[in-house]
Enzyme design. Sequence first.
Site, short mmCIF file in Angstrom:
data_model
loop_
_atom_site.label_atom_id
_atom_site.label_comp_id
_atom_site.label_asym_id
_atom_site.label_seq_id
_atom_site.Cartn_x
_atom_site.Cartn_y
_atom_site.Cartn_z
CG PHE A 87 -1.96 -1.17 1.53
CD1 PHE A 87 -3.24 -0.81 0.87
CD2 PHE A 87 -1.56 -2.11 1.84
CE1 PHE A 87 -4.19 -1.79 0.88
CE2 PHE A 87 -2.73 -3.25 1.96
CZ PHE A 87 -3.81 -2.94 1.30
CG ASP A 88 0.66 6.03 -1.45
OD1 ASP A 88 2.05 6.44 -1.06
OD2 ASP A 88 -0.34 7.02 -1.37
CB ALA A 89 1.76 5.84 3.58
CE LYS A 148 4.86 5.46 -3.46
NZ LYS A 148 3.49 5.24 -3.01
#
Length: 224
Positions: free
Chosen positions: A8-10, A150
Amino acid sequence: MKYDWIFFDADETLFHFDAFKGLQLMFERKGVDFNEQDFATYQEVNKPLWVDYQNGDITADQLKHTRFEFWANKLGTTPAELNSAFLDAMGDICSVLPGAKELMASLVGKAQVGIITNGFTDLQAIRLARTGMDQYVKHVIISEQVGMAKPDVAIFEHALERVGNPCKTRVLMVGDNLHSDILGGLNFGIETCWLNPHGVNATDEIKPHYTVRSLSELNDILHA
């Protein structure tokens, strides 16, 4: 479960990231009234810096320094001190998105969970601990530590190495940013899920495997 690892991204994927509220709290602690116009001016500097950072044109330290340079000069302090105070404030107001904890709990024993974030190191452990999400997340991959952000495939390569190089077909990347999270995941060759709560139109060039409006919707897909 189709996946062994879900990354997951945060920010705005698992955690609320209300920068305006965080800045207001930080400046309030310094006796400064920080209003919406101040925030708009801050964002004129901050937003292009994040694009440069994600493109690899500047470092994390350069981003941290430049975004607070104006206010540091105005208040007679350093950008480093303001950046630290800002991350402290963001830690104090942290909360998870609706459905995040339920999703994490549902994955226990079925898939492992990691985070890949372009956010800064100082904030991650605090938020995970304060929200109780640390019990679910096995690995946190932070661009500041890896030296690549990213959507660079290098950070995804690093993430998979950290977790023992699982088969890419068994890995899913979930994020709210179509460019850094989804394009990055696609370029690396893993499946992607775009968290798109506001129903923004996708581009023809970037095609996520799934698009969901909420984490609850993702939960339903994963357990279908």
